[in-house]
Design a protein around this motif. Structure first.
Motif, PDB file in Angstrom:
ATOM      1  N   LEU A  31       0.831  -1.194   0.000  1.00 24.84           N
ATOM      2  CA  LEU A  31       0.000   0.000   0.000  1.00 24.84           C
ATOM      3  C   LEU A  31       0.877   1.260   0.000  1.00 24.84           C
ATOM      4  O   LEU A  31       2.006   1.246   0.467  1.00 24.84           O
ATOM      5  CB  LEU A  31      -0.904   0.029   1.240  1.00 24.84           C
ATOM      6  CG  LEU A  31      -1.826  -1.169   1.449  1.00 24.84           C
ATOM      7  CD1 LEU A  31      -2.666  -0.970   2.708  1.00 24.84           C
ATOM      8  CD2 LEU A  31      -2.722  -1.363   0.232  1.00 24.84           C
ATOM      9  N   PHE A  32       0.285   2.333  -0.471  1.00 30.31           N
ATOM     10  CA  PHE A  32       0.933   3.646  -0.471  1.00 30.31           C
ATOM     11  C   PHE A  32       1.458   3.966   0.924  1.00 30.31           C
ATOM     12  O   PHE A  32       2.600   4.383   1.101  1.00 30.31           O
ATOM     13  CB  PHE A  32      -0.120   4.670  -0.922  1.00 30.31           C
ATOM     14  CG  PHE A  32       0.376   6.058  -1.181  1.00 30.31           C
ATOM     15  CD1 PHE A  32       0.657   6.926  -0.135  1.00 30.31           C
ATOM     16  CD2 PHE A  32       0.515   6.541  -2.492  1.00 30.31           C
ATOM     17  CE1 PHE A  32       1.067   8.233  -0.380  1.00 30.31           C
ATOM     18  CE2 PHE A  32       0.933   7.840  -2.749  1.00 30.31           C
ATOM     19  CZ  PHE A  32       1.204   8.677  -1.680  1.00 30.31           C
ATOM     20  N   GLN A  33       0.647   3.751   1.930  1.00 29.55           N
ATOM     21  CA  GLN A  33       1.090   4.136   3.267  1.00 29.55           C
ATOM     22  C   GLN A  33       2.198   3.212   3.770  1.00 29.55           C
ATOM     23  O   GLN A  33       3.069   3.645   4.520  1.00 29.55           O
ATOM     24  CB  GLN A  33      -0.067   4.230   4.258  1.00 29.55           C
ATOM     25  CG  GLN A  33      -0.643   2.920   4.755  1.00 29.55           C
ATOM     26  CD  GLN A  33      -1.652   3.222   5.867  1.00 29.55           C
ATOM     27  OE1 GLN A  33      -2.689   3.843   5.632  1.00 29.55           O
ATOM     28  NE2 GLN A  33      -1.338   2.810   7.082  1.00 29.55           N
ATOM     29  N   GLN A  34       2.200   1.968   3.322  1.00 27.33           N
ATOM     30  CA  GLN A  34       3.320   1.086   3.667  1.00 27.33           C
ATOM     31  C   GLN A  34       4.593   1.529   2.955  1.00 27.33           C
ATOM     32  O   GLN A  34       5.691   1.403   3.491  1.00 27.33           O
ATOM     33  CB  GLN A  34       2.987  -0.359   3.282  1.00 27.33           C
ATOM     34  CG  GLN A  34       1.876  -0.961   4.125  1.00 27.33           C
ATOM     35  CD  GLN A  34       1.414  -2.309   3.594  1.00 27.33           C
ATOM     36  OE1 GLN A  34       1.242  -2.490   2.397  1.00 27.33           O
ATOM     37  NE2 GLN A  34       1.220  -3.261   4.503  1.00 27.33           N
ATOM     38  N   ALA A  35       4.425   2.052   1.760  1.00 29.02           N
ATOM     39  CA  ALA A  35       5.589   2.542   1.012  1.00 29.02           C
ATOM     40  C   ALA A  35       6.230   3.711   1.747  1.00 29.02           C
ATOM     41  O   ALA A  35       7.457   3.821   1.822  1.00 29.02           O
ATOM     42  CB  ALA A  35       5.169   2.957  -0.403  1.00 29.02           C
ATOM     43  N   ALA A  75       5.739   7.110  -4.120  1.00 30.38           N
ATOM     44  CA  ALA A  75       5.804   7.545  -2.722  1.00 30.38           C
ATOM     45  C   ALA A  75       7.133   7.132  -2.093  1.00 30.38           C
ATOM     46  O   ALA A  75       7.809   7.939  -1.460  1.00 30.38           O
ATOM     47  CB  ALA A  75       4.634   6.958  -1.932  1.00 30.38           C
ATOM     48  N   LYS A  76       7.521   5.888  -2.293  1.00 30.20           N
ATOM     49  CA  LYS A  76       8.756   5.430  -1.638  1.00 30.20           C
ATOM     50  C   LYS A  76       9.993   6.094  -2.243  1.00 30.20           C
ATOM     51  O   LYS A  76      10.838   6.618  -1.529  1.00 30.20           O
ATOM     52  CB  LYS A  76       8.869   3.901  -1.726  1.00 30.20           C
ATOM     53  CG  LYS A  76      10.137   3.376  -1.073  1.00 30.20           C
ATOM     54  CD  LYS A  76      10.197   1.860  -1.032  1.00 30.20           C
ATOM     55  CE  LYS A  76      11.593   1.413  -0.574  1.00 30.20           C
ATOM     56  NZ  LYS A  76      11.732  -0.045  -0.552  1.00 30.20           N
ATOM     57  N   GLY A  77      10.076   6.065  -3.551  1.00 26.55           N
ATOM     58  CA  GLY A  77      11.285   6.597  -4.195  1.00 26.55           C
ATOM     59  C   GLY A  77      11.444   8.092  -4.018  1.00 26.55           C
ATOM     60  O   GLY A  77      12.552   8.594  -3.833  1.00 26.55           O
ATOM     61  N   LEU A  78      10.329   8.796  -4.063  1.00 28.31           N
ATOM     62  CA  LEU A  78      10.412  10.252  -3.895  1.00 28.31           C
ATOM     63  C   LEU A  78      10.702  10.615  -2.446  1.00 28.31           C
ATOM     64  O   LEU A  78      11.399  11.589  -2.170  1.00 28.31           O
ATOM     65  CB  LEU A  78       9.112  10.918  -4.360  1.00 28.31           C
ATOM     66  CG  LEU A  78       8.850  10.906  -5.873  1.00 28.31           C
ATOM     67  CD1 LEU A  78       7.420  11.368  -6.175  1.00 28.31           C
ATOM     68  CD2 LEU A  78       9.847  11.787  -6.622  1.00 28.31           C
ATOM     69  N   VAL A 124       6.143  -2.167  -5.582  1.00 31.12           N
ATOM     70  CA  VAL A 124       7.207  -1.382  -4.967  1.00 31.12           C
ATOM     71  C   VAL A 124       8.399  -2.314  -4.698  1.00 31.12           C
ATOM     72  O   VAL A 124       8.242  -3.311  -3.998  1.00 31.12           O
ATOM     73  CB  VAL A 124       6.728  -0.762  -3.630  1.00 31.12           C
ATOM     74  CG1 VAL A 124       7.853   0.011  -2.966  1.00 31.12           C
ATOM     75  CG2 VAL A 124       5.520   0.153  -3.856  1.00 31.12           C
ATOM     76  N   PRO A 125       9.558  -2.002  -5.239  1.00 33.99           N
ATOM     77  CA  PRO A 125      10.739  -2.821  -4.919  1.00 33.99           C
ATOM     78  C   PRO A 125      11.004  -2.795  -3.414  1.00 33.99           C
ATOM     79  O   PRO A 125      10.779  -1.772  -2.767  1.00 33.99           O
ATOM     80  CB  PRO A 125      11.882  -2.119  -5.666  1.00 33.99           C
ATOM     81  CG  PRO A 125      11.221  -1.328  -6.741  1.00 33.99           C
ATOM     82  CD  PRO A 125       9.879  -0.931  -6.194  1.00 33.99           C
ATOM     83  N   ASP A 126      11.454  -3.918  -2.868  1.00 33.41           N
ATOM     84  CA  ASP A 126      11.741  -3.879  -1.436  1.00 33.41           C
ATOM     85  C   ASP A 126      13.081  -3.210  -1.152  1.00 33.41           C
ATOM     86  O   ASP A 126      13.333  -2.776  -0.045  1.00 33.41           O
ATOM     87  CB  ASP A 126      11.648  -5.279  -0.792  1.00 33.41           C
ATOM     88  CG  ASP A 126      12.433  -6.322  -1.550  1.00 33.41           C
ATOM     89  OD1 ASP A 126      13.248  -5.927  -2.409  1.00 33.41           O
ATOM     90  OD2 ASP A 126      12.250  -7.520  -1.284  1.00 33.41           O
ATOM     91  N   GLU A 127      13.920  -3.080  -2.146  1.00 33.58           N
ATOM     92  CA  GLU A 127      15.171  -2.360  -1.940  1.00 33.58           C
ATOM     93  C   GLU A 127      14.925  -0.856  -1.912  1.00 33.58           C
ATOM     94  O   GLU A 127      13.898  -0.379  -2.357  1.00 33.58           O
ATOM     95  CB  GLU A 127      16.143  -2.675  -3.088  1.00 33.58           C
ATOM     96  CG  GLU A 127      16.542  -4.133  -3.175  1.00 33.58           C
ATOM     97  CD  GLU A 127      17.262  -4.445  -4.478  1.00 33.58           C
ATOM     98  OE1 GLU A 127      16.578  -4.808  -5.452  1.00 33.58           O
ATOM     99  OE2 GLU A 127      18.495  -4.310  -4.526  1.00 33.58           O
TER     100      GLU A 127
END
Lengths: 336, 322, 376
Positions: free
Chosen positions: A6-10, A164-167, A193-196
């Motif tokens: 999810l976005f929020q997990q990201a 979300a995660k990368g930014l 979403v990549p886990d890395e």
């Protein structure tokens, strides 16, 4: 295919990975631990919507609840950033900028310039934007154009879990102050979403969908709505190219202009108020720099110039939706 | 810890440098060579020196629009400051900040500030950084009686207390917020009494007395370094000049400034005490006076001769990378 | 029913593990056209890639079913081939029957992806995937900057004849980004370690570019474990290499930087679409990738010259060897396929660049299958 979260997990994962990587990264805000000093669990909430849940258990004192004193703790995050930390500070709703704005636009944004290039203020201010929750006029706004207006700030608006995660990781590693806007209606969105750890550079728009007839520029939640509209329009034979700028400051003007060069027609979808908003800003930019490509007037799909209403009937009318986007696209597509 | 002879001479040098700097800027401003708004610190030197003599280069201060004294007290280069006030490229901020925004992060000076009450939140952050990094450093927020009424100041004192930060809030009460008297605008007799509401110690000292400021500050710094949290130190003092240069000060009594200069000059008071009680000769102070006068002459001459910023400087230093 | 037996359906191909549907970009031929295997039929776009779908069988195109912009699941009917003697009515009947019995493959919610696995090899986590259950093992080794998915157009064709294994080399794809000294020998040890970890005693190795050099190195280090070598535009057989491409690929930060570089890989630049560039950027933006690629590239190349040659090693390899090279290769010159021992078969592919396994997939697949069948 990568794992879906999810976005929020990201967001949580980005914070987690950066806090693990760099001990100068700290998190502060109202209820980000969510239970400090009470008689119950220490990290009961983990953020008002649970976005920072679990970080306290891993990082202890590097994630801090604050009093409801936005000026003090946003300013503290900024001050700490000038002194070697990389604070990620949560301004719960962007609507609350009124009680801390000075620290952001007069202090953080201007240090580097006022001090002749000698200051570095690597602070991230995470904040929720957007309507759709019946949260009414003071908890639903999209005020990112106000921050975009201020030189010295960077403004980031992710539209998917991957973004979300990368930014956010990029924002934390970035040496300039960053306003990171999270649309609350996207928190439950699932995506690959990549886990890395990875970063997405600022100032590079994402071409969400390629098309040849009409360019749609959209941000945050509007990106998904534009995709729905484009799918419907494709069946009618209208091919839409969707561009998500991802950051409004810096803005990837080239990608927008190149697309308009190919399509000749532009619709901008922005959940912010229409006056002096991103739609107006991008329209002005294209009118100045891409006038020769335009084959139709530029269309802006925005809410009306009103506060966000409470009643569901009214709020649904307020938010630009796929139907309004489709109508706008048909209009510019048919313009001869 | 008693101050050594060297410390006392250094304190004198800092106060005298501030005084000469400000008196000279007053003169130069009147000549028309200095642009913009300038707020002078003359008369308040014992506060800047008394506070900063307790600090190291690792400690941080945040200042106000009346910031020249704090800069010199904390060790910012006087030549760079003068050039900055003239808007020159050789200035501390390359001519982009001016009097109200002089900052030198290398010496722990986080910036003069054009916003009343802008500094205290930043000081919470500086103190938090020291605490998290475990440097043992402290951070000091200078603010005036005007900012003592700002919400940011209240919020910051509460936050510093809640987080037990190594922060010290120094309220320089010179009796006027611009033209409005503290007697009117501050709801209590002593600003230091507000400390109680934030759960921290508060003390009021005579800002014309370097030693009073120094001692109160020493206690506050020791408390902060020892993990005992923040302190509010109110320093009552008087300014020699107006709110800004050009202020005719007709909100003050006709002989008020004259009286202050004659009866409450912190530097003269300091000189009397150290020459009578501390085995320091008047000639030693006179020698410092001469050196300071030359320094300021030189700073003005260099500033006048320095180049203006280049047109290209207009758009640099907004971002580190954009 | 004789007629029906001569009728051959053309169906939506499955390009790679993750493909569930494809979009018809357009037919490249008209009805009535005679086709032989490998002839271009239509352009198809998936979420990963756009490519030309080539005829799998010989025959005459009698009926176009799909039209441009149709989005169809894999296995869906695109067209029908039948000899001229088959009547239109029979073709119609075939279509009706096909459509009535066609069931699109189930796409389970939340589990649409292919099954990737991870395995720990000498402390390094490697991603891999497998297709096909029976037959000899084949290991496909991608090139510099590539990953498992580079074999999108090959693995399923091979899977009908073999157990096909693909892996992400260290520093690549979703494998861990530690590459040690990044040398061909180190990477070859990782491949052999991977074979140990998943229980492959010996395999046919197919290597592309850097993966070709790695395959040769594997054969040199562990000849008993390599049944054959199929080397596609391999590194290690000569000096010249487009080092500017490698360095540009490493330093490219945006779509704008990357697109012209990726276009150097192929003869037809239209193959490089937005998704391919985005996927490559997503990979390049992972932490550690720039360092990994830099290490691997500097171990391999100095300026525009390869540091080491494996020509001698290749000469000493006992197993069957074939070399497949695109005539329009702009990364490693095809001239390096010349002068090899006569036992090495060399196949030069017209109209292909550095990625013949993508650009001329059916030709390359036939060669790969033939090698596996022959060297069983």
């Amino acid at each position: 295919m990568a794992r879906k979260i999810l976005f929020q997990q990201a967001i949580n994962e980005a914070l987690d990975q950066e806090m693990a990587r760099d001990s100068s990264v700290i998190v502060m805000g109202e209820d980000v631990v969510g239970g400090t000093g009470g008689n119950g669990e220490m990290d009961a909430w983990g953020g008002v919507l649970g976005v920072t849940k679990g970080l306290y258990g891993k990082y202890g004192d590097r994630i801090m609840d604050t009093p409801i004193s936005e000026s003090a703790f946003v300013g503290a995050a900024i001050g700490a950033a000038t002194c070697g930390l990389r604070p990620v500070c949560e301004l719960m709703f962007i609507d609350f900028l009124g009680v801390c704005f000075d620290q952001i636009y007069n202090q953080a944004a201007k240090f580097r310039y006022m001090f002749g290039g000698k200051a570095k203020t690597p602070v991230v201010i995470r904040t929720m934007i957007g309507a759709g929750f019946r949260a009414a006029a003071q908890h639903s706004q999209c005020l990112y154009p106000i921050f975009t207006h201020i030189p010295g700030l960077k403004v980031v608006i992710p539209s998917s879990p991957y973004e979300a995660k990368g930014l956010l990781i990029q924002a934390i590693r970035d040496d300039d102050p960053v306003i990171f806007c999270e649309h609350k209606a996207l928190y439950a969105m699932e995506g690959e979403v990549p886990d890395e750890s990875y970063t997405i550079p600022f100032g590079e728009a994402n071409i969400v969908r390629e098309g040849s007839d009409v360019t749609i520029v959209a941000l945050a939640r509007m990106v998904g709505f534009a995709q729905k509209a484009a799918a419907t329009l494709a069946k009618e034979g209208i091919s839409c190219e969707i561009i998500d700028p991802r950051t409004t400051s810096p803005l990837d003007e080239d990608t927008i202009l190149e697309s308009v060069e190919n399509t000749g027609r532009l619709v901008i979808v922005d959940e912010a108020s229409p006056r002096c908003g991103m739609a107006a800003d991008i329209a002005a930019m294209v009118a100045q720099k891409g006038f020769a490509s335009l084959q139709a007037p530029i269309a802006m799909v925005t809410p009306p110039h009103t506060p966000v209403p409470f009643s569901g009937v009214l709020e649904d009318l307020y938010i630009p939706g796929p139907a309004r986007i489709e109508a706008a696209v048909r209009n510019v597509a048919e313009y001869a | 810890m008693a101050l050594s002879r060297e410390d006392l001479l250094e304190a004198y040098r800092r106060m005298k440098t501030i005084r000469e700097f400000e008196e000279r800027v007053h003169v130069e401003f009147a000549k028309g060579g200095i642009p913009g708004f300038v707020h002078l610190y003359a008369g308040e030197e014992a506060s800047a020196a008394g506070v900063c003599m307790n600090l190291t280069d690792d400690d941080k201060i945040a200042s106000t629009h009346r910031g020249h004294g704090h800069c010199i007290g904390k060790g910012v280069d006087v030549h760079g400051m003068m050039a900055e006030i003239y808007g020159k490229r050789t200035g501390t901020c390359r001519g982009k900040g001016g009097s109200m925004h002089i900052a030198d992060l290398d010496t722990g000076m986080l910036g003069a500030n054009g916003i009343v009450g802008g500094g205290p939140p930043l000081v919470c952050g500086a103190a938090l950084a020291a605490k998290i990094k475990g440097t043992g450093g402290v951070a000091v927020a200078f603010f005036g009686d005007g900012a003592s009424n700002q919400g940011t100041t209240f919020e910051s004192m509460n936050l510093a207390s809640v987080w037990k930060l190594p922060a010290i809030f120094v309220a320089e009460n010179n009796g006027y917020a611009e033209a409005t008297a503290a007697k009117f605008s501050v709801s209590c007799e002593d600003i230091s009494t507000r400390a109680a509401g934030f759960g921290m110690p508060g003390v009021t000292v005579d800002g014309h007395d370097f030693f009073a400021v120094y001692d109160a500050m020493r206690e506050a710094v020791e408390r902060a370094r020892g993990g005992g949290g923040p302190t509010l130190v109110e320093v009552k003092l008087d300014r020699f000049f107006g709110h800004f240069e050009g202020d005719n000060q007709n909100y003050r009594a006709p002989d008020e400034v004259k009286h202050v200069r004659e009866q409450k000059d912190c530097i003269r008071r300091f000189a009397r005490r150290v020459t009578s009680e501390h085995d320091i000769a008047e000639q030693e102070l006179a020698a410092i006076d001469d050196e300071v006068a030359k320094l300021i002459d030189d700073a003005v001459a260099q500033a006048l001769a320095a180049p203006d910023p280049l047109p290209a400087d207009l758009t640099t230093d907004v971002y580190i990378k954009y | 029913m004789m007629a029906q037996e001569k009728i051959v359906p053309i169906t939506m191909p499955k390009w790679g593990l993750s493909m569930t549907e494809g979009k018809v970009v357009g037919w490249l031929i008209d009805e009535g056209r005679e086709l032989k295997p490998g002839d271009p039929v239509m352009d198809i776009e998936t979420e990963k890639i756009a490519n030309t779908f080539e005829a799998l069988d010989a025959g005459t195109l009698r009926r176009k079913i799909a039209t441009a912009d149709d989005v169809l699941p894999i296995g869906a009917l695109l067209g029908v081939m039948a000899p001229a003697g088959v009547s239109d009515a029979d073709v119609d009947a075939f279509v009706t029957e096909f459509q009535a019995s066609y069931v699109p493959p189930a796409v389970e919610e939340g589990d649409t992806g292919p099954i990737y696995h991870w395995v720990e090899v000498a402390g390094t986590r490697l991603r891999h995937a497998r297709a096909g259950d029976a037959g000899p093992a084949v290991v496909l080794i991608h090139g510099f900057g590539g990953d498992c998915d580079n074999w999108l157009f090959n693995q399923d064709a091979l899977a009908a004849h073999a157990q096909v294994h693909t892996l992400d080399l260290p520093g690549h794809g979703q494998s861990a980004k530690a590459v040690g000294d990044g040398s061909v020998a180190t990477l070859a040890r990782a491949v052999l370690g991977f074979m140990d970890a998943v229980g492959i005693a010996s395999a046919h190795l197919v290597g592309h570019s850097l993966g070709g050099a790695i395959a040769i190195q594997c054969a040199a280090m562990a000849p008993e474990r390599v049944k054959s070598l199929s080397l596609i535009a391999p590194a290690g057989l000569g000096v010249d290499i487009n080092g500017d491409y490698l360095r540009g690929f490493i330093s490219a930060e945006s779509r704008r930087d990357l697109k012209p570089l990726l276009q150097q890989l192929v003869a037809n630049p239209d193959l490089v679409n937005r998704q391919m560039i985005d996927d490559m950027l997503k990979f390049k933006r992972l932490d550690g990738v720039t360092d990994a690629l830099t290490t691997v590239a500097s171990a391999m190349v100095d300026g525009n010259a390869q540091k080491a040659t494996l020509r001698d090693a290749l000469g000493n390899v006992g197993c069957p060897v074939q070399i497949i090279w695109g005539v329009a290769d702009r990364i490693i010159p095809i001239a390096q396929a010349d002068g090899l021992p006569p036992s090495v078969e060399v196949h030069k592919i017209d109209g292909a660049g550095h990625l013949p396994h993508l650009e001329a997939a059916s030709v390359v697949n036939a060669l790969l299958v033939a090698m596996v069948e022959r060297a069983r």
